[in-house]
Design a protein around this motif. Structure first.
Motif, PDB file in Angstrom:
ATOM      1  N   HIS A 130       1.325  73.300  69.926  1.00  0.00           N
ATOM      2  CA  HIS A 130       0.192  74.214  69.703  1.00  0.00           C
ATOM      3  C   HIS A 130      -0.404  74.686  71.028  1.00  0.00           C
ATOM      4  O   HIS A 130      -1.629  74.732  71.192  1.00  0.00           O
ATOM      5  CB  HIS A 130      -0.865  73.560  68.826  1.00  0.00           C
ATOM      6  CG  HIS A 130      -0.373  73.251  67.439  1.00  0.00           C
ATOM      7  ND1 HIS A 130      -0.291  74.203  66.457  1.00  0.00           N
ATOM      8  CD2 HIS A 130       0.116  72.105  66.897  1.00  0.00           C
ATOM      9  CE1 HIS A 130       0.199  73.658  65.346  1.00  0.00           C
ATOM     10  NE2 HIS A 130       0.473  72.393  65.590  1.00  0.00           N
ATOM     11  N   GLY A 131       0.498  75.028  71.950  1.00  0.00           N
ATOM     12  CA  GLY A 131       0.070  75.540  73.241  1.00  0.00           C
ATOM     13  C   GLY A 131       0.693  76.894  73.515  1.00  0.00           C
ATOM     14  O   GLY A 131       0.972  77.678  72.605  1.00  0.00           O
ATOM     15  N   ASN A 132       0.930  77.173  74.792  1.00  0.00           N
ATOM     16  CA  ASN A 132       1.512  78.468  75.167  1.00  0.00           C
ATOM     17  C   ASN A 132       2.626  78.340  76.209  1.00  0.00           C
ATOM     18  O   ASN A 132       2.998  79.324  76.840  1.00  0.00           O
ATOM     19  CB  ASN A 132       0.431  79.425  75.681  1.00  0.00           C
ATOM     20  CG  ASN A 132      -0.273  78.907  76.928  1.00  0.00           C
ATOM     21  OD1 ASN A 132       0.074  77.843  77.459  1.00  0.00           O
ATOM     22  ND2 ASN A 132      -1.276  79.630  77.388  1.00  0.00           N
ATOM     23  N   ALA A 182      -0.064  82.920  73.503  1.00  0.00           N
ATOM     24  CA  ALA A 182       1.298  82.425  73.679  1.00  0.00           C
ATOM     25  C   ALA A 182       2.319  83.557  73.700  1.00  0.00           C
ATOM     26  O   ALA A 182       3.309  83.505  74.451  1.00  0.00           O
ATOM     27  CB  ALA A 182       1.644  81.432  72.577  1.00  0.00           C
ATOM     28  N   CYS A 183       2.113  84.595  72.891  1.00  0.00           N
ATOM     29  CA  CYS A 183       3.074  85.709  72.874  1.00  0.00           C
ATOM     30  C   CYS A 183       3.097  86.449  74.209  1.00  0.00           C
ATOM     31  O   CYS A 183       4.137  86.989  74.608  1.00  0.00           O
ATOM     32  CB  CYS A 183       2.774  86.662  71.724  1.00  0.00           C
ATOM     33  SG  CYS A 183       1.180  87.503  71.819  1.00  0.00           S
ATOM     34  N   VAL A 184       1.963  86.462  74.906  1.00  0.00           N
ATOM     35  CA  VAL A 184       1.911  87.081  76.231  1.00  0.00           C
ATOM     36  C   VAL A 184       2.726  86.252  77.225  1.00  0.00           C
ATOM     37  O   VAL A 184       3.410  86.805  78.109  1.00  0.00           O
ATOM     38  CB  VAL A 184       0.454  87.228  76.703  1.00  0.00           C
ATOM     39  CG1 VAL A 184       0.393  87.821  78.116  1.00  0.00           C
ATOM     40  CG2 VAL A 184      -0.339  88.085  75.726  1.00  0.00           C
ATOM     41  N   GLU A 185       2.681  84.927  77.080  1.00  0.00           N
ATOM     42  CA  GLU A 185       3.467  84.066  77.957  1.00  0.00           C
ATOM     43  C   GLU A 185       4.963  84.278  77.747  1.00  0.00           C
ATOM     44  O   GLU A 185       5.757  84.188  78.698  1.00  0.00           O
ATOM     45  CB  GLU A 185       3.097  82.603  77.719  1.00  0.00           C
ATOM     46  CG  GLU A 185       1.692  82.227  78.171  1.00  0.00           C
ATOM     47  CD  GLU A 185       1.484  82.510  79.651  1.00  0.00           C
ATOM     48  OE1 GLU A 185       2.370  82.166  80.467  1.00  0.00           O
ATOM     49  OE2 GLU A 185       0.444  83.096  79.983  1.00  0.00           O
ATOM     50  N   ILE A 186       5.378  84.544  76.511  1.00  0.00           N
ATOM     51  CA  ILE A 186       6.787  84.859  76.257  1.00  0.00           C
ATOM     52  C   ILE A 186       7.182  86.117  77.021  1.00  0.00           C
ATOM     53  O   ILE A 186       8.239  86.161  77.691  1.00  0.00           O
ATOM     54  CB  ILE A 186       7.037  85.046  74.748  1.00  0.00           C
ATOM     55  CG1 ILE A 186       7.028  83.694  74.028  1.00  0.00           C
ATOM     56  CG2 ILE A 186       8.371  85.758  74.517  1.00  0.00           C
ATOM     57  CD1 ILE A 186       8.286  82.862  74.164  1.00  0.00           C
TER      58      ILE A 186
END
Length: 410
Positions: free
Chosen positions: A229-231, A291-295
């Motif tokens: 549950h992180g990024n 998290a989607c930004v980290e992807i």
């Protein structure tokens, strides 16, 4: 013996897999000295070609033992598995095995491989016979073959998005049918192993193999994110973080990557220009942590991707219809997009749209609106119990579906 156990019941498992009448007598004699535990069952395991279980049951009836259940099969492992299913169905987590000394190592290796930390077990022997030698590799192979021989509950089905280029990538979002898991909240294609649940790793591996066979990828090269549950994002080929990660990315052909969910938003990312892909688990915490930004950042730095080339499909997840959230905590979602929150019941209840939050974050970071599919596969997990697992709906234990993607070989 396992360190943790959950459940209220207990059981004695008596191994009668022998033609030796003396062994049965030894079992009965030893068992008579054991205390009659409250709320316990006595499970007799024997070959279906012998009458040993009948003989022992008659003897145990004289001891006024309650709940004596016989399990007979031509395969010893199948007999134990039937007994394990009985334990799981009746909430039994603590059991003691009585067996011959010659089979003690077999039982130790078997229980180590097919139980989790949910269970607490011990092995007692009833004689001084020489122990037969078994190897871990032998037991692992036998267990794998056994699970591979079991019939599945239904057929494997997946959902796919039309915007992922199928000439370059294979992908999908699994549904819950077609696996071996048997408990109601996990039935049947549970694809995530956890020491706190009753599905052994070997069974989960067989479920993954069934998915792989349905889609046509190599199950030995299937990598699923270990969610926290992180990024954080793991790139296949780099050192895998010990603490877990919610995103996984690769540009390697032949590798299939996946992210699990049971209400949380699962997303798959495809870059047809740089030929790279990623999968992400983004619950409410992952959404708030972007998290989607980290992807996107990982795909840019590791593979040279341009976010405008990246195509994103969202999978089954809890819809705004069912995702109620604390009214005093909704600002973290409204900070992303105000329209993500709906207030009902005169301000007493708030419902959050995680899908629109992630769409906005993706668009803000360079993904074209037309390159985001948040409609085709995003059925509400909570509203569709016949199709999907849902923690919010079912509580514990719950299974996990996955979103997966891989690159086709050139």
């Amino acid at each position: 013996m396992r360190a943790m156990a959950t459940g209220t019941g207990s059981a004695y498992i008596l191994d009668l897999w022998t033609e030796d009448q003396q062994h049965c007598s030894d079992v009965v004699e030893t068992f008579a000295k054991l205390p009659a535990l409250e709320n316990s069952s006595v499970l007799l395991l024997a070959s279906d070609s012998s009458n040993q279980a009948d003989i022992v049951k008659i003897a145990l009836d004289k001891q006024n033992r309650d709940r004596i259940i016989q399990f007979e099969n031509k395969n010893k492992m199948a007999t134990f598995y039937d007994a394990k299913l009985y334990c799981d169905t009746h909430g039994i987590s603590v059991f003691s095995v009585l067996c011959s000394s010659k089979h003690s190592q077999y039982w130790h290796l078997l229980l180590t491989h097919v139980t989790t930390d949910v269970y607490e077990w011990n092995i007692s022997t009833v004689d001084q016979e020489k122990t037969d030698f078994f190897t871990q590799e032998q037991i692992v192979k036998d267990v794998s073959n056994f699970f591979g021989s079991l019939p599945a509950f239904g057929d494997v089905t997946t959902l796919t998005s039309p915007i992922i280029p199928n000439d370059l990538f294979y992908h999908g979002f699994s549904c819950r049918t077609g696996g071996l898991s048997s408990l109601p909240g996990m039935k049947s294609l549970n694809l995530v192993y956890s020491i706190s649940k009753r599905d052994p790793k070997a069974l989960v591996n067989e479920n993954r193999r069934k998915l792989a066979n349905h889609v046509g990828f190599d199950p030995e090269r299937f990598r699923v994110a270990r969610t926290v549950h992180g990024n954080s994002v793991h790139v296949v080929g780099n050192t895998e973080p010990d603490e877990g990660y919610d995103g996984i990315a690769t540009d390697q052909q032949g590798v299939t990557i996946g992210a699990p969910g049971a209400d949380c938003v699962t997303m798959i990312f495809a870059d047809p220009v740089k030929r790279a892909c990623a999968a992400l688990h983004s619950g409410w915490m992952g959404t708030v942590k972007r998290a989607c930004v980290e992807i996107l950042h990982t795909m840019t730095t590791e593979f040279g991707s341009n976010p405008s080339d990246v195509i994103v499909a969202m999978g089954p997840s809890i819809g705004q219809c069912c995702f109620e959230f604390g009214v005093d905590q909704i600002d973290q979602f409204k900070d992303i997009v105000a329209e993500s929150v709906v207030i009902r019941d005169s301000g007493q209840k708030a419902f959050v749209n995680l899908q629109i939050c992630n769409r906005v974050l993706l668009e803000q970071n360079g993904v074209k609106p037309t390159n985001i599919d948040d409609h085709t596969c995003t059925k509400c997990t909570s509203c569709n119990p016949e199709l999907f697992f849902s923690y919010r709906r079912d509580g514990r234990p719950f299974g996990n579906q996955v979103g997966f993607i891989g690159m086709k070989m050139k």
